[in-house]
Design a protein around this motif. Structure first.
Motif, mmCIF file in Angstrom:
data_model
loop_
_atom_site.group_PDB
_atom_site.id
_atom_site.type_symbol
_atom_site.label_atom_id
_atom_site.label_comp_id
_atom_site.label_asym_id
_atom_site.label_seq_id
_atom_site.Cartn_x
_atom_site.Cartn_y
_atom_site.Cartn_z
ATOM 1 N N GLY A 194 24.800 -28.984 4.176
ATOM 2 C CA GLY A 194 25.717 -27.875 3.939
ATOM 3 C C GLY A 194 25.676 -27.408 2.494
ATOM 4 O O GLY A 194 25.676 -26.195 2.211
ATOM 5 N N LEU A 195 25.606 -28.359 1.569
ATOM 6 C CA LEU A 195 25.545 -28.006 0.151
ATOM 7 C C LEU A 195 24.236 -27.307 -0.182
ATOM 8 O O LEU A 195 24.213 -26.375 -0.996
ATOM 9 N N ASN A 196 23.143 -27.728 0.434
ATOM 10 C CA ASN A 196 21.861 -27.068 0.195
ATOM 11 C C ASN A 196 21.891 -25.620 0.664
ATOM 12 O O ASN A 196 21.395 -24.721 -0.029
ATOM 13 N N LEU A 197 22.454 -25.387 1.840
ATOM 14 C CA LEU A 197 22.550 -24.022 2.344
ATOM 15 C C LEU A 197 23.476 -23.177 1.474
ATOM 16 O O LEU A 197 23.200 -22.007 1.196
ATOM 17 N N LEU A 198 24.589 -23.778 1.031
ATOM 18 C CA LEU A 198 25.514 -23.062 0.151
ATOM 19 C C LEU A 198 24.845 -22.709 -1.163
ATOM 20 O O LEU A 198 25.019 -21.595 -1.692
ATOM 21 N N LEU A 199 24.051 -23.635 -1.685
ATOM 22 C CA LEU A 199 23.383 -23.394 -2.960
ATOM 23 C C LEU A 199 22.379 -22.251 -2.858
ATOM 24 O O LEU A 199 22.190 -21.486 -3.810
ATOM 25 N N MET A 200 21.750 -22.111 -1.697
ATOM 26 C CA MET A 200 20.815 -21.004 -1.497
ATOM 27 C C MET A 200 21.514 -19.659 -1.594
ATOM 28 O O MET A 200 20.905 -18.649 -1.978
ATOM 29 N N VAL A 201 22.797 -19.626 -1.245
ATOM 30 C CA VAL A 201 23.579 -18.392 -1.345
ATOM 31 C C VAL A 201 24.111 -18.200 -2.758
ATOM 32 O O VAL A 201 24.089 -17.092 -3.312
ATOM 33 N N VAL A 202 24.557 -19.289 -3.362
ATOM 34 C CA VAL A 202 25.217 -19.218 -4.666
ATOM 35 C C VAL A 202 24.222 -19.059 -5.813
ATOM 36 O O VAL A 202 24.487 -18.340 -6.786
ATOM 37 N N TYR A 203 23.061 -19.715 -5.699
ATOM 38 C CA TYR A 203 22.127 -19.766 -6.827
ATOM 39 C C TYR A 203 21.730 -18.388 -7.364
ATOM 40 O O TYR A 203 21.830 -18.146 -8.575
ATOM 41 N N PRO A 204 21.260 -17.453 -6.510
ATOM 42 C CA PRO A 204 20.794 -16.180 -7.075
ATOM 43 C C PRO A 204 21.883 -15.350 -7.726
ATOM 44 O O PRO A 204 21.609 -14.561 -8.633
ATOM 45 N N THR A 205 23.122 -15.536 -7.278
ATOM 46 C CA THR A 205 24.206 -14.695 -7.783
ATOM 47 C C THR A 205 24.889 -15.279 -9.011
ATOM 48 O O THR A 205 25.267 -14.539 -9.932
ATOM 49 N N PHE A 206 25.025 -16.598 -9.063
ATOM 50 C CA PHE A 206 25.842 -17.207 -10.112
ATOM 51 C C PHE A 206 25.079 -18.126 -11.068
ATOM 52 O O PHE A 206 25.458 -18.242 -12.232
ATOM 53 N N ILE A 207 24.017 -18.773 -10.592
ATOM 54 C CA ILE A 207 23.350 -19.765 -11.442
ATOM 55 C C ILE A 207 22.130 -19.173 -12.143
ATOM 56 O O ILE A 207 21.996 -19.291 -13.371
ATOM 57 N N ALA A 208 21.248 -18.527 -11.391
ATOM 58 C CA ALA A 208 20.038 -17.963 -12.007
ATOM 59 C C ALA A 208 20.347 -17.009 -13.161
ATOM 60 O O ALA A 208 19.652 -17.037 -14.190
ATOM 61 N N PRO A 209 21.400 -16.139 -13.067
ATOM 62 C CA PRO A 209 21.693 -15.242 -14.189
ATOM 63 C C PRO A 209 22.128 -15.954 -15.471
ATOM 64 O O PRO A 209 22.171 -15.310 -16.528
ATOM 65 N N LEU A 210 22.455 -17.244 -15.393
ATOM 66 C CA LEU A 210 22.776 -17.988 -16.611
ATOM 67 C C LEU A 210 21.535 -18.192 -17.473
ATOM 68 O O LEU A 210 21.642 -18.403 -18.686
ATOM 69 N N PHE A 211 20.356 -18.137 -16.863
ATOM 70 C CA PHE A 211 19.125 -18.435 -17.575
ATOM 71 C C PHE A 211 18.237 -17.209 -17.784
ATOM 72 O O PHE A 211 17.454 -17.177 -18.725
ATOM 73 N N ASN A 212 18.335 -16.231 -16.906
ATOM 74 C CA ASN A 212 17.495 -15.036 -17.019
ATOM 75 C C ASN A 212 18.308 -13.790 -16.740
ATOM 76 O O ASN A 212 19.333 -13.840 -16.060
ATOM 77 N N LYS A 213 17.816 -12.671 -17.245
ATOM 78 C CA LYS A 213 18.419 -11.381 -16.946
ATOM 79 C C LYS A 213 17.719 -10.781 -15.733
ATOM 80 O O LYS A 213 16.494 -10.796 -15.634
ATOM 81 N N PHE A 214 18.511 -10.242 -14.817
ATOM 82 C CA PHE A 214 17.981 -9.612 -13.611
ATOM 83 C C PHE A 214 18.433 -8.161 -13.596
ATOM 84 O O PHE A 214 19.629 -7.882 -13.505
ATOM 85 N N GLN A 215 17.482 -7.269 -13.722
ATOM 86 C CA GLN A 215 17.771 -5.835 -13.724
ATOM 87 C C GLN A 215 17.240 -5.210 -12.427
ATOM 88 O O GLN A 215 16.175 -5.603 -11.942
ATOM 89 N N PRO A 216 17.979 -4.257 -11.863
ATOM 90 C CA PRO A 216 17.451 -3.564 -10.676
ATOM 91 C C PRO A 216 16.107 -2.916 -10.981
ATOM 92 O O PRO A 216 15.882 -2.423 -12.091
#
Length: 435
Positions: A194-216
């Motif tokens: 369950g945590l792995n599936l949740l992380l797949m949803v949470v990672y791109p929105t909340f964790i990855a932007p802590l390390f890189n900038k994502f522009q449209p």
């Protein structure tokens, strides 16, 4: 005459573990040596199939990069084996556990402290390796773009994220191990999945932007082309984004991230600079091929199945005294029946995580072979939905720009490569038009 102890499960595990560690190290050394010799032996000449498209200087850079990484990998493997034996048979984990028991007593605080101390010590040992790889090897070949300040910032962020996410999960896992009865491993497996599936949803929105900038993605022509491709393939994503990968590395990539409605398409800015719009479309079509053939679902299902087996095995091993003693650790067992023994759950987790890779090394080629088959299938799908010539051209550019050798050792490929080598991969696709 050997004593009965010589045939105890604990002694058998000790001998088996030591033997498999040594056999695995020898196998890795042999494979790395083959790779070094094979690449060096083909350094002076570009393979005939690529002679008109790859310059000799680029081919030699890829050979030198591959050889340098492989040679450093020999030292890294030796260090890894030494650290593994130090933690286990030489008593490092036992000493750390006993010290924390003496300082904190048995309980949740001591178990979490053991996990945290293990992670911190292991990461500290790995720091020189990571620094050398980044600021010496990657720097020498022109790939590293990170400053020391950025590297330290990434390290601090990773530590903070790991602590905020990892400690609560570890505490919950340890609580389940102690409170959920003999089938705790089944509950723990469900929690983990369950945590792995949740992380797949949470990672791109909340964790990855802590390390890189994502522009449209702002290139309207490319956006229209990519959107049309995704529509043809019946794929929907939450957005198309460009990541500032060039802040850290000159390597290029594109990937999907997220799960369900949270899926995103992410292009490295380096990729967009190196490839034409048609080539970008072809690379994305390859990634869509993985979804079309349900490779992602297959991998998730495999993860579910293998982790279930792993948790069941851990559930059994955690109750066996020989599992601890055979790997160099004294379990927390009280000889006074009126005194509750300190829990061994954190010890069991750490020993399991240390031991499993040792014994699963020899089945790695099976997973690598399956992954290479998936890559061929995704390539075929991309050639049917976009331009096979563009995909061939894009892959060749990526091989060249990432300094991937065109002449890897065949045995090394069979054992390690998750992607087919260029010679096999490009042979199945139309060649791009030659100038």
């Amino acid at each position: 005459m050997p004593t009965p102890d010589a045939f105890s499960p604990s002694t058998a595990l000790t001998l088996a573990f030591a033997a498999v560690v040594c056999a695995g190290l020898l196998l890795k050394f042999w494979l790395a040596s083959r790779q070094i010799r094979h690449v060096a032996g083909h350094r002076s000449r570009v393979p005939e199939a690529f002679a008109t498209r790859i310059a000799l200087v680029a081919h030699q850079k890829a050979a030198d990069y591959t050889i340098t990484k492989a040679r450093f990998g020999l030292l890294e493997m030796a260090l890894g084996a030494a650290v593994l034996l130090g933690w286990t048979l030489l008593g490092g984990l036992d000493a750390l556990n006993q010290a924390l028991l003496g300082a904190l007593g048995g309980g949740m605080a001591q178990q979490l402290a053991l996990l945290a101390a293990f992670v911190v010590i292991s990461a500290t040992i790995d720091l020189p390796v990571t620094l050398y790889q980044t600021f010496v090897i990657e720097q020498r070949f022109g790939f590293n773009k990170m400053t020391l300040a950025l590297w330290l910032a990434d390290l601090a962020k990773s530590a903070l994220v790991g602590t905020l996410i990892g400690l609560p999960i570890a505490a919950l896992m340890l609580w389940l191990m102690g409170a959920a009865g003999p089938l705790w491993w089944l509950w723990a497996w469900g929690l983990w999945m369950g945590l792995n599936l949740l992380l797949m949803v949470v990672y791109p929105t909340f964790i990855a932007p802590l390390f890189n900038k994502f522009q449209p993605l702002e290139d309207e022509a490319l956006k229209a082309r990519v959107t049309a491709l995704m529509h043809r393939c019946g794929f929907a994503a939450k957005g198309l984004f460009v990541m500032d990968g060039s802040r850290r590395s000159a390597h290029a990539n594109a990937y999907f991230t997220g799960f369900g409605a949270a899926k995103r398409v992410v292009f490295y800015d380096t990729l967009l600079r190196q490839l034409s719009p048609g080539e970008v479309e072809a690379v994305l079509a390859h990634e869509l091929g993985h979804f079309k053939h349900r490779h992602i679902l297959q991998r998730v299902a495999s993860l579910f199945a293998l982790s279930l087996v792993g948790f069941a095995l851990l559930g059994w091993l955690s109750t066996q005294v020989w599992f601890y003693t055979g790997l160099g650790v004294r379990p927390n067992i009280s000889l006074d029946l009126s005194v509750a023994a300190a829990p061994n759950d954190a010890l069991a987790l750490l020993l399991f995580l240390l031991a499993v890779p040792v014994f699963t090394l020899f089945i790695a080629p099976l997973f690598a072979q399956l992954s290479r088959r998936h890559e061929f299938e995704a390539d075929a799908y991309a050639a049917s939905q976009a331009s096979g010539a563009d995909l061939s051209s894009a892959l060749l550019k990526l091989y060249e720009d990432n300094a991937s050798t065109l002449t890897p050792d065949p045995v090394y490929v069979k054992f390690y490569y998750s992607h087919p080598p260029a010679s096999e991969r490009l042979a199945r696709m139309p060649s791009p038009a030659r100038p």
